[in-house]
Design an enzyme around this catalytic site. Sequence first.
Site, short mmCIF file in Angstrom:
data_model
loop_
_atom_site.label_atom_id
_atom_site.label_comp_id
_atom_site.label_asym_id
_atom_site.label_seq_id
_atom_site.Cartn_x
_atom_site.Cartn_y
_atom_site.Cartn_z
N GLU A 66 -16.20 -9.16 -4.34
CA GLU A 66 -15.05 -9.44 -5.18
C GLU A 66 -15.14 -10.89 -5.65
O GLU A 66 -14.67 -11.80 -4.98
CB GLU A 66 -13.76 -9.18 -4.39
CG GLU A 66 -13.73 -7.75 -3.88
CD GLU A 66 -12.51 -7.39 -3.02
OE1 GLU A 66 -11.99 -8.27 -2.34
OE2 GLU A 66 -12.10 -6.23 -3.07
N ASP A 103 -9.22 -11.81 2.82
CA ASP A 103 -9.62 -11.19 4.07
C ASP A 103 -11.01 -11.58 4.54
O ASP A 103 -11.43 -11.24 5.63
CB ASP A 103 -9.52 -9.66 3.96
CG ASP A 103 -8.44 -9.11 4.87
OD1 ASP A 103 -7.80 -9.92 5.57
OD2 ASP A 103 -8.24 -7.89 4.90
N LYS A 139 -6.52 -3.43 4.79
CA LYS A 139 -5.59 -3.92 3.77
C LYS A 139 -4.14 -3.93 4.27
O LYS A 139 -3.38 -4.85 3.96
CB LYS A 139 -5.72 -3.05 2.52
CG LYS A 139 -4.92 -3.53 1.36
CD LYS A 139 -5.05 -2.58 0.19
CE LYS A 139 -3.89 -2.79 -0.76
NZ LYS A 139 -3.85 -1.79 -1.81
N ASP A 172 -1.25 2.89 2.09
CA ASP A 172 -0.20 2.75 1.07
C ASP A 172 0.53 4.07 0.82
O ASP A 172 1.76 4.11 0.79
CB ASP A 172 -0.78 2.18 -0.22
CG ASP A 172 -2.28 2.37 -0.33
OD1 ASP A 172 -2.73 3.50 -0.07
OD2 ASP A 172 -3.00 1.39 -0.64
O1 LIG Z 1 -9.96 -4.92 4.79
C1 LIG Z 1 -9.60 -4.97 3.62
C2 LIG Z 1 -10.00 -4.03 2.65
C3 LIG Z 1 -9.55 -4.16 1.36
N1 LIG Z 1 -8.73 -5.17 1.00
C4 LIG Z 1 -8.27 -5.29 -0.41
O2 LIG Z 1 -7.71 -4.06 -0.83
C5 LIG Z 1 -7.81 -3.98 -2.23
C6 LIG Z 1 -8.30 -2.60 -2.64
O3 LIG Z 1 -9.64 -2.45 -2.26
P1 LIG Z 1 -10.78 -1.87 -3.24
O4 LIG Z 1 -12.06 -2.02 -2.56
O5 LIG Z 1 -10.63 -2.45 -4.60
O6 LIG Z 1 -10.45 -0.34 -3.22
P2 LIG Z 1 -10.12 0.67 -4.43
O7 LIG Z 1 -10.65 1.97 -4.02
O8 LIG Z 1 -10.57 0.13 -5.72
O9 LIG Z 1 -8.55 0.65 -4.33
C7 LIG Z 1 -7.70 1.76 -4.47
O10 LIG Z 1 -7.56 2.48 -3.26
C8 LIG Z 1 -7.01 1.76 -2.17
C9 LIG Z 1 -6.78 2.72 -1.03
O11 LIG Z 1 -7.92 3.31 -0.65
C10 LIG Z 1 -5.69 1.14 -2.52
O12 LIG Z 1 -5.26 0.34 -1.45
C11 LIG Z 1 -5.84 0.32 -3.75
O13 LIG Z 1 -4.62 -0.27 -4.12
C12 LIG Z 1 -6.36 1.18 -4.87
O14 LIG Z 1 -6.54 0.43 -6.06
C13 LIG Z 1 -8.76 -5.09 -2.70
O15 LIG Z 1 -8.00 -6.10 -3.35
C14 LIG Z 1 -9.38 -5.57 -1.41
O16 LIG Z 1 -9.69 -6.94 -1.46
C15 LIG Z 1 -8.33 -6.10 1.94
O17 LIG Z 1 -7.58 -7.03 1.64
N2 LIG Z 1 -8.77 -5.97 3.23
#
Ligand SMILES: O=c1ccn([C@@H]2O[C@H](COP(=O)(O)OP(=O)(O)O[C@H]3O[C@H](CO)[C@@H](O)[C@H](O)[C@H]3O)[C@@H](O)[C@H]2O)c(=O)[nH]1
Length: 725
Positions: free
Chosen positions: A78, A107, A245, A411
């Site tokens: 990221e 994180d 998250k 979520d």
């Molecule tokens: O241990 C962690 C893992 C992830 N994240 C954050 O969580 C967000 C979502 O992660 P990402 O890897 O972008 O996952 P996506 O699959 O793109 O996200 C979708 O799916 C997630 C659930 O699986 C939701 O939480 C997200 O809001 C949704 O956009 C990002 O900002 C990460 O930086 C953390 O802060 N800590």
Amino acid sequence: MAAVEHSPLFETKSAKGRVFYKIFSLTLFVGICFIWVFRVSHIPRESEVGKWDTPSDGTFSSGNLSDKDYLKADPGIEPPVMVINTVLSVMAYEYPPDKLSVYLSDDAGSDITFYALLEASIFAKQWLPFCRKFKVDPTSPAAYFKTIHSSTHAKELVTIKKLYQDMESRIENAAKMGRVPEEVHSKHKGFSQWDSYSSRRDHDTILQILLHEKDSSSKDVDGNVMPLLVYLAREKRPQVAHNFKAGAMNSLIRVSSMISNGEIILNVDCDMYSNNSQSLRDALCFLMDEDMGHEIAYVQTPQCFENITKNDLYGGALRVIFEVEFHGMDSLGGPLYAGTGCFHRREILCGRKFSDQYEKDWNEYKNIGDMKEVSLHELEEQSKALASCTFEINTLWGKEVGLLYGCSLDDVMTGLSIKCRGWKSVFYNPQRRAFLGVAPNTLPQTLVQHKRWSEGCFQIFLSRHSPAWHAYGLISPGLQMAYCYYNLWAFICWPTLYYCVIPSLYLLKGIPLFPQMSSPWFIPFAYVILGDSSYCMMEFLWLKGTVKGWWNELRIWLYKRTSSYLFAFVDTILKSFGFSESTFVVSAKVAEEEVSQRYEKEIMEFGSSSPMLTVVATLALLNLFCLLGMFLKQVFMSEGGLRIFDAMALQVLLSGVLVLINVPVYQGLFLRKDEGRLPMSVAAKSTALALSACFIFRNLTNWFDLPDQFRGERNTLWREEWMED
Ligand SMILES: O=c1ccn([C@@H]2O[C@H](COP(=O)(O)OP(=O)(O)O[C@H]3O[C@H](CO)[C@@H](O)[C@H](O)[C@H]3O)[C@@H](O)[C@H]2O)c(=O)[nH]1
Ligand SMILES: [Mn+2]
């Protein structure tokens, strides 16, 4: 635009053509019932296999409140520049800056992300006045510079763009070097917090208030106050679960309660930016509405993506979910909490139960941070304790308070538990997209993301929050069904796998599983297949998709169901027996130049070898072999001529469609030379697996069929030579 501004806040509109829709779904249902009857009355018994072989059967008011935006990041995948664009975009909301607080949760605890945020806090002093003056939207600088081609303020634009580009290159250089420039490091005391840092999984809480009213330097170039800006990397220790998250969000909720304690919390993923600077005010209208606002826990915007290509190769736009299904859920109590682009009430997120008497006196609100006569340094130190990794031990955090733990879709589960406490939610889908994010741009990433989603969904189904039983009587039956529909995604792998494997293998053997074209039983099959696929296609086209896009989505639909959902199903079961641990595979947000180019050209990217890709390739080959085998036999060995196409039309159609839809896989296996092709190891494994399945199946069923070997004419035509193997 005027029409949009004057549209009512809450409006229930019946969809057009409801009568047609009801008749249509009823007839489809009747068709499906006929198919079930056919299935039940046509189960082959072992001794009757021969029978199967014969072709005969077969408004806004600005209260005294403060809002905050939560973002989180991991610098490897990221990139810091992307993260600060997210931050800058929400800092520039059209909203009184003194009532806006922005928190970044990192994180990975990366000093480079901190450095980027520090740079952003300086750039913001120019950027925010610029946005105000020229009514900039989107307020993410990177996105704005991409969209703006001509302007009336060319001079200012050139200046601010230059500032941005300089900042960008400084950050990118630091990221490339893997360290922060020495002179910056020594100038800012914040970096000293990394002195005791050992790894991203083992470090103290790092917290820095970068912009705060109390600090006289936190003013923009016009002398206006700027939004509060905080960097947080919560404490992490290898021996303490950090809960991904959800854990990060909960730390932020606590830390922000100490520093600003805003009433409304907006959370945004680090790969999304605000694309509509009005959306914050709009969302507040729902929550502050005098008649309905007190029932609403959160306002969810759709997840929209900036990087979707014309024909959406990986079905990343999630069109039907956000343009149809979420609107439907809105009428049943409100949509899911999708994890990003969501405005929450703090107290409800922290566990408050619904009561009719709940009334919010928005004027009562006092900013806690202001009330305290403490220095910024003291405030930082006190807040740090709230982000300690042991803070939650023996508390209800993660169980009843904050985001819930133990599920890969924390979520969605949290949203459901809020609903079960009696609250509603609202789906807010403005014409100008509220947020834009990054959708996965390779097949493996798409499959990994869907595995996480379907696994989380299935975990919710089996959990103590299950919409099937726990939610009974707490949410409307329609909403229960809607949740179950998502929660059972993983389970759909089984019927899909069945339809991808069994009819084709039986086709190879010449055994019909579906009614022949001349039988009346054929009608419900044909009706359901045609009706469903044409409706889905029309729906897709109504939502501004293309025909090719629909075809691509059908392919992804297949791949998700046969790989992501299968692995999610198995993993969920293993986890529930304690054999495997929870993980969160963060989606990659940047791609190599070549990968991006192929993505733009809509060439499927396989790249790496993974068990999921092996499954996809094996199924593709299995269908190819079965169809080819059938044709070869038909041409060279059969005397039955084209009768097979009458007897087995549906099987030929199914296999044929599966082969057509898998063309990109065959190309990736055998024809392409670029890096995005399927690796040799996958080609070898899948070919071996598909061939063995064909041979084993032939021999197995021949073994069953031996007594009937010579019964039907088709037996003699179709079973023979292959047996030599
Ligand atoms: O241990 C962690 C893992 C992830 N994240 C954050 O969580 C967000 C979502 O992660 P990402 O890897 O972008 O996952 P996506 O699959 O793109 O996200 C979708 O799916 C997630 C659930 O699986 C939701 O939480 C997200 O809001 C949704 O956009 C990002 O900002 C990460 O930086 C953390 O802060 N800590
Ligand atoms: Mn993402």
